[in-house]
Write a protein that holds these residues in place. Structure first.
Motif, mmCIF file in Angstrom:
data_model
loop_
_atom_site.group_PDB
_atom_site.id
_atom_site.type_symbol
_atom_site.label_atom_id
_atom_site.label_comp_id
_atom_site.label_asym_id
_atom_site.label_seq_id
_atom_site.Cartn_x
_atom_site.Cartn_y
_atom_site.Cartn_z
ATOM 1 N N CYS A 40 11.077 -0.685 42.873
ATOM 2 C CA CYS A 40 11.998 -1.662 43.453
ATOM 3 C C CYS A 40 12.163 -1.523 44.960
ATOM 4 O O CYS A 40 12.955 -2.243 45.565
ATOM 5 N N CYS A 51 11.662 -5.806 38.928
ATOM 6 C CA CYS A 51 12.966 -5.163 39.083
ATOM 7 C C CYS A 51 14.100 -6.088 38.661
ATOM 8 O O CYS A 51 15.048 -5.660 38.000
ATOM 9 N N HIS A 52 13.992 -7.347 39.022
ATOM 10 C CA HIS A 52 15.011 -8.314 38.615
ATOM 11 C C HIS A 52 15.021 -8.462 37.086
ATOM 12 O O HIS A 52 16.090 -8.528 36.485
ATOM 13 N N TYR A 54 14.060 -6.198 34.920
ATOM 14 C CA TYR A 54 14.561 -4.950 34.332
ATOM 15 C C TYR A 54 16.081 -4.934 34.361
ATOM 16 O O TYR A 54 16.737 -4.639 33.358
ATOM 17 N N VAL A 55 16.648 -5.289 35.506
ATOM 18 C CA VAL A 55 18.104 -5.338 35.634
ATOM 19 C C VAL A 55 18.679 -6.361 34.663
ATOM 20 O O VAL A 55 19.678 -6.107 33.986
ATOM 21 N N GLN A 56 18.047 -7.530 34.560
ATOM 22 C CA GLN A 56 18.543 -8.555 33.641
ATOM 23 C C GLN A 56 18.507 -8.062 32.203
ATOM 24 O O GLN A 56 19.431 -8.313 31.424
ATOM 25 N N ARG A 77 21.193 -10.897 40.732
ATOM 26 C CA ARG A 77 20.430 -9.713 40.313
ATOM 27 C C ARG A 77 20.009 -8.885 41.526
ATOM 28 O O ARG A 77 19.994 -7.654 41.472
ATOM 29 N N ILE A 80 22.542 -6.356 42.370
ATOM 30 C CA ILE A 80 22.543 -5.206 41.468
ATOM 31 C C ILE A 80 21.345 -4.303 41.767
ATOM 32 O O ILE A 80 21.486 -3.080 41.851
ATOM 33 N N VAL A 81 20.170 -4.889 41.943
ATOM 34 C CA VAL A 81 18.979 -4.094 42.284
ATOM 35 C C VAL A 81 19.251 -3.306 43.561
ATOM 36 O O VAL A 81 18.977 -2.102 43.639
ATOM 37 N N VAL A 84 21.580 -0.382 42.896
ATOM 38 C CA VAL A 84 20.911 0.701 42.174
ATOM 39 C C VAL A 84 19.998 1.476 43.121
ATOM 40 O O VAL A 84 20.027 2.718 43.150
ATOM 41 N N VAL A 103 21.058 2.099 35.903
ATOM 42 C CA VAL A 103 21.479 0.714 36.163
ATOM 43 C C VAL A 103 22.853 0.476 35.559
ATOM 44 O O VAL A 103 23.752 -0.066 36.222
#
Length: 114
Positions: A40, A51-52, A54-56, A77, A80-81, A84, A103
């Motif tokens: 990321c 990465c987006h 994965y976070v979702q 997102r 949040i990424v 993290v 996360v």
């Protein structure tokens, strides 16, 4: 009686060996915080999309009654990424942990429910 004890001992050894093997396999496929940070931090559209996603997936996986984070309307997102990645840079001890756990931890610390 000795045969039963030998059989029990062999079964125990076999169970431990299988558990160790399963744990090793889990470790090979588990994404750690370090992996998330490396992926990321790349300025590449494919990795950004990963990465987006994965976070979702983490957000979708923990959305349930009694959840412990409340991201305000309009949270992206990318926010949040970024949070993290920021925590992984500031706290190297998080890098060896499961990335999904990292996360989620960032979610509950950054967006606590009030």
């Amino acid at each position: 009686m000795q045969v039963l004890l030998k059989l029990l001992a062999m079964t125990t050894v076999a169970s431990v060996a299988l558990a160790d093997r399963a744990n090793a396999q889990d470790q090979q496929i588990m994404m750690k915080g370090e992996d998330f940070l490396l992926a990321c931090s790349k300025p590449d559209q494919d990795w950004i999309g990963f990465c987006h996603g994965y976070v979702q997936a983490v957000v979708d996986g923990v959305r349930m009654p009694g959840e412990r984070f409340c991201a305000p309307t309009g949270t992206k997102r990318a926010d949040i990424v970024g949070a993290v990645v920021d925590q992984l840079l500031k706290r190297p001890e998080l890098r060896s942990l499961n990335a999904a756990s990292v996360v989620y931890s960032v979610l509950i610390r950054t967006y606590p429910c009030r």
